[in-house]
Design a protein around this motif. Structure first.
Motif, PDB file in Angstrom:
ATOM      1  N   PHE A   1       0.854  -1.186   0.000  1.00  0.00           N
ATOM      2  CA  PHE A   1       0.000   0.000   0.000  1.00  0.00           C
ATOM      3  C   PHE A   1       0.893   1.242   0.000  1.00  0.00           C
ATOM      4  O   PHE A   1       1.718   1.430   0.895  1.00  0.00           O
ATOM      5  CB  PHE A   1      -0.908  -0.019   1.229  1.00  0.00           C
ATOM      6  N   ASP A   2       0.728   2.083  -1.015  1.00  0.00           N
ATOM      7  CA  ASP A   2       1.585   3.240  -1.236  1.00  0.00           C
ATOM      8  C   ASP A   2       0.789   4.508  -0.955  1.00  0.00           C
ATOM      9  O   ASP A   2       0.018   4.982  -1.784  1.00  0.00           O
ATOM     10  CB  ASP A   2       2.091   3.218  -2.690  1.00  0.00           C
ATOM     11  N   GLY A   3       0.977   5.058   0.241  1.00  0.00           N
ATOM     12  CA  GLY A   3       0.235   6.239   0.645  1.00  0.00           C
ATOM     13  C   GLY A   3       0.759   7.508  -0.010  1.00  0.00           C
ATOM     14  O   GLY A   3       1.909   7.585  -0.436  1.00  0.00           O
ATOM     15  N   HIS A   4      -0.087   8.518  -0.074  1.00  0.00           N
ATOM     16  CA  HIS A   4       0.288   9.795  -0.675  1.00  0.00           C
ATOM     17  C   HIS A   4      -0.535  10.897  -0.037  1.00  0.00           C
ATOM     18  O   HIS A   4      -1.604  10.664   0.523  1.00  0.00           O
ATOM     19  CB  HIS A   4       0.060   9.782  -2.193  1.00  0.00           C
ATOM     20  N   GLY A   5      -0.012  12.116  -0.133  1.00  0.00           N
ATOM     21  CA  GLY A   5      -0.680  13.256   0.472  1.00  0.00           C
ATOM     22  C   GLY A   5      -0.231  13.462   1.911  1.00  0.00           C
ATOM     23  O   GLY A   5       0.539  12.697   2.478  1.00  0.00           O
ATOM     24  N   GLN A   6      -0.749  14.515   2.534  1.00  0.00           N
ATOM     25  CA  GLN A   6      -0.327  14.884   3.881  1.00  0.00           C
ATOM     26  C   GLN A   6      -0.567  13.769   4.896  1.00  0.00           C
ATOM     27  O   GLN A   6       0.229  13.569   5.818  1.00  0.00           O
ATOM     28  CB  GLN A   6      -1.073  16.152   4.329  1.00  0.00           C
ATOM     29  N   PHE A   7      -1.656  13.029   4.720  1.00  0.00           N
ATOM     30  CA  PHE A   7      -1.986  11.963   5.654  1.00  0.00           C
ATOM     31  C   PHE A   7      -1.889  10.589   4.995  1.00  0.00           C
ATOM     32  O   PHE A   7      -2.620   9.664   5.335  1.00  0.00           O
ATOM     33  CB  PHE A   7      -3.388  12.192   6.226  1.00  0.00           C
ATOM     34  N   GLY A   8      -0.964  10.485   4.041  1.00  0.00           N
ATOM     35  CA  GLY A   8      -0.799   9.223   3.332  1.00  0.00           C
ATOM     36  C   GLY A   8      -0.372   8.078   4.222  1.00  0.00           C
ATOM     37  O   GLY A   8      -0.767   6.928   4.002  1.00  0.00           O
ATOM     38  N   THR A   9       0.422   8.360   5.243  1.00  0.00           N
ATOM     39  CA  THR A   9       0.840   7.325   6.185  1.00  0.00           C
ATOM     40  C   THR A   9      -0.367   6.702   6.867  1.00  0.00           C
ATOM     41  O   THR A   9      -0.520   5.480   6.923  1.00  0.00           O
ATOM     42  CB  THR A   9       1.772   7.919   7.260  1.00  0.00           C
ATOM     43  N   GLN A  10      -1.233   7.577   7.386  1.00  0.00           N
ATOM     44  CA  GLN A  10      -2.426   7.080   8.075  1.00  0.00           C
ATOM     45  C   GLN A  10      -3.348   6.332   7.124  1.00  0.00           C
ATOM     46  O   GLN A  10      -3.960   5.327   7.509  1.00  0.00           O
ATOM     47  CB  GLN A  10      -3.174   8.243   8.732  1.00  0.00           C
ATOM     48  N   CYS A  11      -3.450   6.804   5.892  1.00  0.00           N
ATOM     49  CA  CYS A  11      -4.311   6.135   4.918  1.00  0.00           C
ATOM     50  C   CYS A  11      -3.796   4.734   4.593  1.00  0.00           C
ATOM     51  O   CYS A  11      -4.567   3.768   4.571  1.00  0.00           O
ATOM     52  CB  CYS A  11      -4.411   6.964   3.641  1.00  0.00           C
ATOM     53  N   SER A  12      -2.502   4.603   4.321  1.00  0.00           N
ATOM     54  CA  SER A  12      -1.976   3.284   3.963  1.00  0.00           C
ATOM     55  C   SER A  12      -2.055   2.333   5.151  1.00  0.00           C
ATOM     56  O   SER A  12      -2.360   1.144   4.985  1.00  0.00           O
ATOM     57  CB  SER A  12      -0.539   3.389   3.440  1.00  0.00           C
ATOM     58  N   ASP A  13      -1.797   2.832   6.358  1.00  0.00           N
ATOM     59  CA  ASP A  13      -1.915   1.983   7.543  1.00  0.00           C
ATOM     60  C   ASP A  13      -3.359   1.521   7.748  1.00  0.00           C
ATOM     61  O   ASP A  13      -3.620   0.363   8.094  1.00  0.00           O
ATOM     62  CB  ASP A  13      -1.427   2.722   8.783  1.00  0.00           C
ATOM     63  N   PHE A  14      -4.305   2.447   7.555  1.00  0.00           N
ATOM     64  CA  PHE A  14      -5.719   2.121   7.724  1.00  0.00           C
ATOM     65  C   PHE A  14      -6.135   1.040   6.740  1.00  0.00           C
ATOM     66  O   PHE A  14      -6.765   0.035   7.112  1.00  0.00           O
ATOM     67  CB  PHE A  14      -6.552   3.391   7.508  1.00  0.00           C
ATOM     68  N   VAL A  15      -5.771   1.226   5.474  1.00  0.00           N
ATOM     69  CA  VAL A  15      -6.222   0.303   4.429  1.00  0.00           C
ATOM     70  C   VAL A  15      -5.552  -1.060   4.563  1.00  0.00           C
ATOM     71  O   VAL A  15      -6.197  -2.099   4.396  1.00  0.00           O
ATOM     72  CB  VAL A  15      -5.976   0.910   3.037  1.00  0.00           C
ATOM     73  N   LYS A  16      -4.259  -1.088   4.866  1.00  0.00           N
ATOM     74  CA  LYS A  16      -3.572  -2.378   4.983  1.00  0.00           C
ATOM     75  C   LYS A  16      -4.161  -3.211   6.125  1.00  0.00           C
ATOM     76  O   LYS A  16      -4.152  -4.442   6.070  1.00  0.00           O
ATOM     77  CB  LYS A  16      -2.070  -2.172   5.161  1.00  0.00           C
ATOM     78  N   SER A  17      -4.715  -2.533   7.149  1.00  0.00           N
ATOM     79  CA  SER A  17      -5.316  -3.263   8.265  1.00  0.00           C
ATOM     80  C   SER A  17      -6.753  -3.678   7.961  1.00  0.00           C
ATOM     81  O   SER A  17      -7.132  -4.838   8.139  1.00  0.00           O
ATOM     82  CB  SER A  17      -5.290  -2.394   9.533  1.00  0.00           C
ATOM     83  N   ARG A  18      -7.560  -2.740   7.483  1.00  0.00           N
ATOM     84  CA  ARG A  18      -8.982  -3.019   7.333  1.00  0.00           C
ATOM     85  C   ARG A  18      -9.295  -3.900   6.130  1.00  0.00           C
ATOM     86  O   ARG A  18     -10.215  -4.728   6.192  1.00  0.00           O
ATOM     87  CB  ARG A  18      -9.759  -1.700   7.205  1.00  0.00           C
ATOM     88  N   LEU A  19      -8.559  -3.761   5.040  1.00  0.00           N
ATOM     89  CA  LEU A  19      -8.877  -4.541   3.844  1.00  0.00           C
ATOM     90  C   LEU A  19      -8.805  -6.034   4.125  1.00  0.00           C
ATOM     91  O   LEU A  19      -9.737  -6.786   3.804  1.00  0.00           O
ATOM     92  CB  LEU A  19      -7.926  -4.176   2.704  1.00  0.00           C
ATOM     93  N   VAL A  20      -7.741  -6.479   4.731  1.00  0.00           N
ATOM     94  CA  VAL A  20      -7.600  -7.913   4.985  1.00  0.00           C
ATOM     95  C   VAL A  20      -8.563  -8.372   6.077  1.00  0.00           C
ATOM     96  O   VAL A  20      -9.027  -9.523   6.063  1.00  0.00           O
ATOM     97  CB  VAL A  20      -6.134  -8.256   5.336  1.00  0.00           C
ATOM     98  N   GLU A  21      -8.888  -7.484   7.012  1.00  0.00           N
ATOM     99  CA  GLU A  21      -9.868  -7.842   8.041  1.00  0.00           C
ATOM    100  C   GLU A  21     -11.245  -8.069   7.424  1.00  0.00           C
ATOM    101  O   GLU A  21     -11.945  -9.036   7.765  1.00  0.00           O
ATOM    102  CB  GLU A  21      -9.942  -6.743   9.100  1.00  0.00           C
ATOM    103  N   ILE A  22     -11.635  -7.185   6.514  1.00  0.00           N
ATOM    104  CA  ILE A  22     -12.944  -7.328   5.876  1.00  0.00           C
ATOM    105  C   ILE A  22     -12.978  -8.573   4.997  1.00  0.00           C
ATOM    106  O   ILE A  22     -13.975  -9.317   4.991  1.00  0.00           O
ATOM    107  CB  ILE A  22     -13.272  -6.062   5.057  1.00  0.00           C
ATOM    108  N   LEU A  23     -11.892  -8.823   4.264  1.00  0.00           N
ATOM    109  CA  LEU A  23     -11.817 -10.052   3.473  1.00  0.00           C
ATOM    110  C   LEU A  23     -11.938 -11.283   4.360  1.00  0.00           C
ATOM    111  O   LEU A  23     -12.661 -12.237   4.044  1.00  0.00           O
ATOM    112  CB  LEU A  23     -10.497 -10.107   2.707  1.00  0.00           C
ATOM    113  N   SER A  24     -11.239 -11.272   5.474  1.00  0.00           N
ATOM    114  CA  SER A  24     -11.236 -12.433   6.371  1.00  0.00           C
ATOM    115  C   SER A  24     -12.606 -12.684   6.985  1.00  0.00           C
ATOM    116  O   SER A  24     -12.953 -13.827   7.290  1.00  0.00           O
ATOM    117  CB  SER A  24     -10.197 -12.226   7.480  1.00  0.00           C
ATOM    118  N   ASP A  25     -13.371 -11.616   7.169  1.00  0.00           N
ATOM    119  CA  ASP A  25     -14.690 -11.754   7.788  1.00  0.00           C
ATOM    120  C   ASP A  25     -15.793 -12.086   6.789  1.00  0.00           C
ATOM    121  O   ASP A  25     -16.931 -12.326   7.188  1.00  0.00           O
ATOM    122  CB  ASP A  25     -15.062 -10.453   8.514  1.00  0.00           C
ATOM    123  N   ASP A  26     -15.464 -12.103   5.504  1.00  0.00           N
ATOM    124  CA  ASP A  26     -16.476 -12.351   4.471  1.00  0.00           C
ATOM    125  C   ASP A  26     -16.643 -13.854   4.273  1.00  0.00           C
ATOM    126  O   ASP A  26     -15.752 -14.533   3.761  1.00  0.00           O
ATOM    127  CB  ASP A  26     -16.041 -11.685   3.161  1.00  0.00           C
TER     128      ASP A  26
END
Length: 424
Positions: A95-120
């Motif tokens: 996950f390649d973040g960008h923008g002022q809050f890109g760090t938070q965005c990439s961290d958020f997505v790398k955590s939630r995406l796999v969690e949602i997949l795992s719960d499906d």
């Protein structure tokens, strides 16, 4: 290529797995004149349904930003094995973040995406549908997050879900997944994803219909004719690529056409809907690579595959590719991008006797027949050994997936970034 506001590096990523091991932040570049790889880690996971194993290593290197030496790495990654407790299902993502809050965005997505997949609970019955739902749900959660402002920040995502001896690749943005294919005595690179940028005619036309202005920075600044809507290709025009702008403003300036987050850019067609491809593994596929555009900005897929093949140990290959990417960035520019790469070796996969891909209602469909089918434009099957994409329907209700096996083992892999020399 990220947004026009350049890269804002993020902290060294933590795994999204349930492993709470400590993570080392190696900080800025050292002043040493050699390339150092510290505390390297190699891990593997078995795929019992087909009696082979995946051996993998990962490296994430903070970019060099001479004007902002304290910036952190905005890239993050996730490796989660045994999804849903199934020893045949494993996830790899960058996950390649960008923008002022890109760090938070990439961290958020790398955590939630796999969690949602795992719960499906439909994941193994319909991986394509589950992938699409997970990306869109993650995007919506990011928009609604009180902790992360994604109005002008976001992340690309390149992910590979290994289910038995099949790979499902979901891509949003301009990072990339590549697989090696042994063709006689030659080793060829086959892209498992297509970069989503305005260089692609289909993506260009889509975002134009959504109201985007597509112009390079030189065109926006009046140095080139804005009426010229052709930019060559990424290799020749990568230093000043076409970007997306609102009609009456000088923002957001994204060089990609899909991402997670970027709520402002979403209004002009930057969407979180992934392009999903399916790839059938054979014994002629020794490894695959998942990496951010910090690697592929100056290294073609074929070069990356050839570099991986030179090393028996994927840790050494990760280090060599990061070092070469870093060198090429500084050869062309005064900075580097963040660089993240996962290398996965496919060991001891025997020939199952067929390259058929099991899809609709349990029917084996030959790759040549797939090209004639109708289906979602964002769902593909890659014909083994051909490098071609064929459209298919995303109805996988009859697909025969691997048997569920309950297990408590769910390791995560986090490899410290190497310390690269600061350029003189």
């Amino acid at each position: 290529m990220g947004c026009i506001h350049a890269k804002c590096c993020g902290k060294y990523p933590k795994s999204s797995d349930d492993d709470n091991r400590d993570h080392q932040d190696l900080g800025p570049y050292t002043s040493h004149g050699t390339h150092i790889l510290a505390n390297r880690t190699l891990d593997f996971v078995l795929v019992p349904a087909h009696n082979f194993r995946l051996e993998y290593s990962v490296l994430s290197q903070r970019g060099y930003y001479p004007e902002s030496p304290d910036k952190e790495n905005q890239d993050s990654f996730c490796i989660k094995t045994q999804i849903q407790g199934n020893p045949n299902v494993h996830f790899f993502g960058v996950f390649d973040g960008h923008g002022q809050f890109g760090t938070q965005c990439s961290d958020f997505v790398k955590s939630r995406l796999v969690e949602i997949l795992s719960d499906d609970h439909t994941l193994l019955d319909d991986p394509v549908k589950a992938y699409n739902s997970a990306f869109l749900a993650t995007n919506e959660e990011l928009h609604n997050s009180r902790d992360v402002d994604d109005s002008m920040s976001g992340t690309t995502a390149i992910t590979v879900l290994a289910i038995g001896d099949a790979l499902y690749v979901a891509n949003v943005g301009d990072s990339r997944a590549v697989i090696a294919f042994k063709d006689g005595d030659q080793l060829r690179a086959e892209d498992l994803s297509h970069d989503q940028t305005p260089f692609r005619k289909d993506e260009y036309e889509r975002v134009k219909l959504c109201g985007a202005r597509v112009l390079s920075v030189d065109q926006v600044e009046g140095l080139k004719d804005p009426g010229i809507q052709t930019w060559g290709d990424e290799e020749t025009e990568g230093s000043d690529p076409p970007r997306l702008w609102v009609q009456d403003g000088m923002y957001p300036g994204t060089a990609f056409t899909r991402s997670v987050g970027d709520s402002t850019a979403e209004k002009i067609g930057v969407i979180a809907e992934p392009e999903v491809s399916m790839f059938q593994l054979t014994p002629n596929h020794p490894f695959f690579v998942v990496a951010s555009d910090g690697v592929f900005e100056f290294l073609p897929s074929q070069t990356v595959v050839e570099m991986v093949a030179r090393y028996a140990d994927p840790r050494d290959a990760c280090s060599a590719i990061a070092a070469e990417s870093y060198r090429l960035w500084l050869e062309h520019e005064s900075r580097t991008d963040d660089i993240t790469i996962i290398i996965v070796h496919i060991n001891k996969l025997s020939n199952s006797g067929t390259n058929d891909i099991k899809l609709i209602s349990g029917t084996n469909i030959q790759p040549t027949a797939l090209a004639m089918g109708k289906g979602s434009p964002d769902t593909f099957v890659i014909t083994p050994g051909s490098g071609s994409y064929c459209s298919v329907r995303s109805d996988f209700s009859g697909w025969q997936h691997s048997q569920h096996v309950s297990t408590d083992r769910s390791p995560a892999l986090v490899v410290p970034t190497p310390l690269l020399p600061e350029p003189s």
